[in-house]
Design a protein around this motif. Structure first.
Motif, PDB file in Angstrom:
ATOM      1  N   GLY A   1       0.879  -1.323  -0.067  1.00 33.91           N
ATOM      2  CA  GLY A   1      -0.143  -0.203  -0.020  1.00 33.91           C
ATOM      3  C   GLY A   1       0.693   1.267   0.049  1.00 33.91           C
ATOM      4  O   GLY A   1       0.229   2.613  -0.087  1.00 33.91           O
ATOM      5  N   THR A   2       2.261   1.163   0.083  1.00 33.74           N
ATOM      6  CA  THR A   2       3.033   2.501   0.098  1.00 33.74           C
ATOM      7  C   THR A   2       3.483   2.510  -1.263  1.00 33.74           C
ATOM      8  O   THR A   2       4.250   1.669  -1.803  1.00 33.74           O
ATOM      9  CB  THR A   2       4.196   2.207   1.162  1.00 33.74           C
ATOM     10  OG1 THR A   2       3.779   2.028   2.256  1.00 33.74           O
ATOM     11  CG2 THR A   2       5.238   3.560   1.130  1.00 33.74           C
ATOM     12  N   SER A   3       3.228   3.590  -1.682  1.00 33.14           N
ATOM     13  CA  SER A   3       3.849   4.007  -3.309  1.00 33.14           C
ATOM     14  C   SER A   3       5.405   4.267  -3.365  1.00 33.14           C
ATOM     15  O   SER A   3       5.899   4.458  -2.506  1.00 33.14           O
ATOM     16  CB  SER A   3       3.357   5.263  -3.748  1.00 33.14           C
ATOM     17  OG  SER A   3       1.800   5.252  -4.027  1.00 33.14           O
ATOM     18  N   ILE A   4       5.860   3.467  -4.392  1.00 34.84           N
ATOM     19  CA  ILE A   4       7.348   3.540  -4.659  1.00 34.84           C
ATOM     20  C   ILE A   4       7.806   4.593  -5.669  1.00 34.84           C
ATOM     21  O   ILE A   4       7.051   4.558  -6.537  1.00 34.84           O
ATOM     22  CB  ILE A   4       8.020   2.068  -4.969  1.00 34.84           C
ATOM     23  CG1 ILE A   4       7.436   1.220  -3.763  1.00 34.84           C
ATOM     24  CG2 ILE A   4       9.557   2.075  -5.308  1.00 34.84           C
ATOM     25  CD1 ILE A   4       7.960  -0.277  -4.191  1.00 34.84           C
TER      26      ILE A   4
ATOM     27  N   SER B   1      14.773   7.288   0.064  1.00 35.42           N
ATOM     28  CA  SER B   1      14.620   5.937   0.627  1.00 35.42           C
ATOM     29  C   SER B   1      13.422   4.962   0.092  1.00 35.42           C
ATOM     30  O   SER B   1      13.391   3.743   0.353  1.00 35.42           O
ATOM     31  CB  SER B   1      14.573   6.027   2.040  1.00 35.42           C
ATOM     32  OG  SER B   1      13.459   6.576   2.600  1.00 35.42           O
ATOM     33  N   ASN B   2      12.574   5.759  -0.465  1.00 36.02           N
ATOM     34  CA  ASN B   2      11.495   4.894  -1.065  1.00 36.02           C
ATOM     35  C   ASN B   2      11.557   4.957  -2.372  1.00 36.02           C
ATOM     36  O   ASN B   2      10.370   4.977  -2.962  1.00 36.02           O
ATOM     37  CB  ASN B   2       9.959   5.513  -0.455  1.00 36.02           C
ATOM     38  CG  ASN B   2       8.999   4.655  -0.508  1.00 36.02           C
ATOM     39  OD1 ASN B   2       8.936   3.462  -0.361  1.00 36.02           O
ATOM     40  ND2 ASN B   2       7.677   5.026  -0.766  1.00 36.02           N
ATOM     41  N   SER B   3      12.681   4.748  -3.048  1.00 36.38           N
ATOM     42  CA  SER B   3      12.628   4.890  -4.423  1.00 36.38           C
ATOM     43  C   SER B   3      12.848   3.250  -5.035  1.00 36.38           C
ATOM     44  O   SER B   3      13.343   2.469  -4.389  1.00 36.38           O
ATOM     45  CB  SER B   3      13.702   5.789  -5.087  1.00 36.38           C
ATOM     46  OG  SER B   3      14.937   5.233  -4.598  1.00 36.38           O
TER      47      SER B   3
ATOM     48  N   VAL C   1      14.650   0.299  -2.844  1.00 38.49           N
ATOM     49  CA  VAL C   1      13.531  -0.583  -2.253  1.00 38.49           C
ATOM     50  C   VAL C   1      13.437  -1.781  -2.904  1.00 38.49           C
ATOM     51  O   VAL C   1      13.426  -2.913  -2.291  1.00 38.49           O
ATOM     52  CB  VAL C   1      12.124   0.169  -2.288  1.00 38.49           C
ATOM     53  CG1 VAL C   1      10.941  -0.702  -1.882  1.00 38.49           C
ATOM     54  CG2 VAL C   1      12.124   1.216  -1.697  1.00 38.49           C
ATOM     55  N   LEU C   2      13.710  -1.946  -4.410  1.00 47.85           N
ATOM     56  CA  LEU C   2      13.546  -3.065  -4.695  1.00 47.85           C
ATOM     57  C   LEU C   2      14.859  -3.851  -5.253  1.00 47.85           C
ATOM     58  O   LEU C   2      15.880  -3.360  -5.535  1.00 47.85           O
ATOM     59  CB  LEU C   2      13.008  -2.717  -6.427  1.00 47.85           C
ATOM     60  CG  LEU C   2      11.716  -2.107  -6.489  1.00 47.85           C
ATOM     61  CD1 LEU C   2      11.449  -1.797  -7.783  1.00 47.85           C
ATOM     62  CD2 LEU C   2      10.643  -2.857  -5.951  1.00 47.85           C
ATOM     63  N   SER C   3      14.748  -5.077  -4.668  1.00 47.33           N
ATOM     64  CA  SER C   3      15.882  -6.088  -5.138  1.00 47.33           C
ATOM     65  C   SER C   3      16.182  -6.320  -6.699  1.00 47.33           C
ATOM     66  O   SER C   3      14.986  -5.935  -7.215  1.00 47.33           O
ATOM     67  CB  SER C   3      16.114  -7.327  -4.149  1.00 47.33           C
ATOM     68  OG  SER C   3      14.731  -8.343  -4.682  1.00 47.33           O
ATOM     69  N   GLU C   4      16.860  -7.047  -7.064  1.00 45.07           N
ATOM     70  CA  GLU C   4      17.029  -7.382  -8.426  1.00 45.07           C
ATOM     71  C   GLU C   4      16.017  -8.292  -8.789  1.00 45.07           C
ATOM     72  O   GLU C   4      15.445  -8.549  -9.855  1.00 45.07           O
ATOM     73  CB  GLU C   4      18.655  -7.713  -8.668  1.00 45.07           C
ATOM     74  CG  GLU C   4      19.431  -6.780  -8.705  1.00 45.07           C
ATOM     75  CD  GLU C   4      19.311  -5.456  -9.690  1.00 45.07           C
ATOM     76  OE1 GLU C   4      18.950  -5.700 -10.730  1.00 45.07           O
ATOM     77  OE2 GLU C   4      19.291  -4.373  -9.179  1.00 45.07           O
ATOM     78  N   GLY C   5      15.917  -9.318  -7.885  1.00 43.95           N
ATOM     79  CA  GLY C   5      14.809 -10.208  -8.084  1.00 43.95           C
ATOM     80  C   GLY C   5      13.620  -9.547  -8.009  1.00 43.95           C
ATOM     81  O   GLY C   5      12.666  -9.928  -8.980  1.00 43.95           O
ATOM     82  N   ASP C   6      13.288  -8.667  -7.277  1.00 41.93           N
ATOM     83  CA  ASP C   6      11.869  -7.705  -7.566  1.00 41.93           C
ATOM     84  C   ASP C   6      11.765  -7.178  -8.763  1.00 41.93           C
ATOM     85  O   ASP C   6      10.731  -7.459  -9.384  1.00 41.93           O
ATOM     86  CB  ASP C   6      11.879  -6.663  -6.304  1.00 41.93           C
ATOM     87  CG  ASP C   6      11.958  -7.123  -5.011  1.00 41.93           C
ATOM     88  OD1 ASP C   6      11.225  -8.384  -4.684  1.00 41.93           O
ATOM     89  OD2 ASP C   6      12.029  -6.528  -3.821  1.00 41.93           O
TER      90      ASP C   6
END
Length: 139
Positions: free
Chosen positions: A48-51, A58-60, A64-69
């Motif tokens: 529910g939190t926008s990226i 810190s929320n980019s 936030v995203l791993s390579e797998g994500d």
């Protein structure tokens, strides 16, 4: 079209890859450069939190995203686009090392999706240096 596409992307993200990512607010962003494909604007959220797409916060995406994500999200976009194409059954699809940076659950989900695509597309070609994966995919 965009709502159907977003629904498909979210299906792959939640049901196939078991992530807590969701896509919303999908809209046409027009053409960029010489591209003949429409670009999309969308909101990606986690629990529910926008990226943020761009930036160093810190929320980019970058923080936030791993390579797998990133790979799972990209694969979800690709699968949604592919499976909503009316000419889907006649497609020849090529994958280059689709398991890069994936954990075991996402690896297994990706293999399962590739097996489904093999049955639904004209041809699926998978390139990889991982012999065990190729043997598993072929069985």
């Amino acid at each position: 079209m965009f709502s159907q596409y977003g629904t498909k992307i979210n299906f792959y993200l939640s049901s196939v890859f078991a992530t807590k990512f969701q896509i919303s607010n999908i809209k046409d962003a027009g053409y960029r450069g010489r591209s003949r494909e429409v670009n999309l604007e969308y909101t990606l959220s986690f629990n529910g939190t926008s990226i943020e797409h761009d930036g160093e916060g810190s929320n980019s995406f970058k923080n936030v995203l791993s390579e797998g994500d990133k790979n799972s999200i990209a694969f979800s976009f690709f699968l949604a686009k592919l499976t909503t194409d009316p000419n889907f059954a006649n497609k020849i699809v090529v994958f280059d090392d689709p398991l890069t940076s994936l954990d075991l659950n996402r690896r297994n989900a990706t293999i399962h999706q590739l097996c489904i695509l093999q049955q639904q597309c004209a041809q699926v070609i998978v390139l990889s240096h991982n012999l065990h994966f190729l043997v598993e995919l072929n069985s």
